[in-house]
Design an enzyme around this catalytic site. Sequence first.
Site, short mmCIF file in Angstrom:
data_model
loop_
_atom_site.label_atom_id
_atom_site.label_comp_id
_atom_site.label_asym_id
_atom_site.label_seq_id
_atom_site.Cartn_x
_atom_site.Cartn_y
_atom_site.Cartn_z
N ASP A 297 4.62 -15.54 10.20
CA ASP A 297 4.78 -14.47 11.16
C ASP A 297 6.00 -13.83 10.85
OD1 ASP A 297 2.58 -14.86 13.85
OD2 ASP A 297 2.45 -15.86 11.88
N ASP B 92 7.60 -19.36 6.05
CA ASP B 92 7.06 -19.06 7.39
C ASP B 92 5.99 -18.00 7.16
OD1 ASP B 92 7.13 -18.80 10.09
OD2 ASP B 92 8.14 -16.96 9.75
#
EC number: 3.1.3.3
Length: 227
Positions: free
Chosen positions: A29, A27
Amino acid sequence: MTKVPDLKKQNVINAPLLKKPGILVLDVDATLIEEEVIDLLGDIAGVGSDLAYITSRAMQGKMDFNTSLKLRVSMLKGLDYSCVKQVAQNIHTTNGAKKLIDTLHSFGWKVGAVSGGFKQVLDDFLPKLNIDFWVANNLEIVDSKLSGKVIDPIVNRQYKAKALINWAHKNNIDISQSVAIGDGANDIDMIKTARLGVAFCAKQLLKSQAKASIDTRDLSLVLDLLN
């Protein structure tokens, strides 16, 4: 001094082998980078606290991601596109990311990134980290301003898991040699799809689904989980 946990004691069974080519998908952010990009854009647009609240609820699994993304992007309507590029210059890579990526590459691994954020920010940033492939959401731009809409398809939890599977297949990598790392509810499907799913400084909902958990902001610690 904060004591780094002995990650080997987490008893990760049949973890991928470091010395055999594999695939790791992160991922972006609050995982690969320190910030939530959409929250930074919200600050510039003057809706920071309201937007960040929605982000938090989505990452905790208390709000459908697609719904939350469309709502948050609508709050950015009219923001000049130059602000997006401004934000791209002010994001910070999480400690240990370069060591993790470089080490994996040295053993023939591929590294991908999946983001509920925006390609307009990441297309310039991720190549600098030697990320092999990535997907992110696409902001609609009209007359050099954000229209308040996001272009389909939305990179949600199902999309992230499919990206992991597709990249592994295209690179002839067995899913037994896969790792996924994330921090929020939008990462649950890929965390459960990978042989080793790692919750990184994560919300409790994701921790409950992951095979391993790291609470120190150092991505290189993931290497200690591999066999």
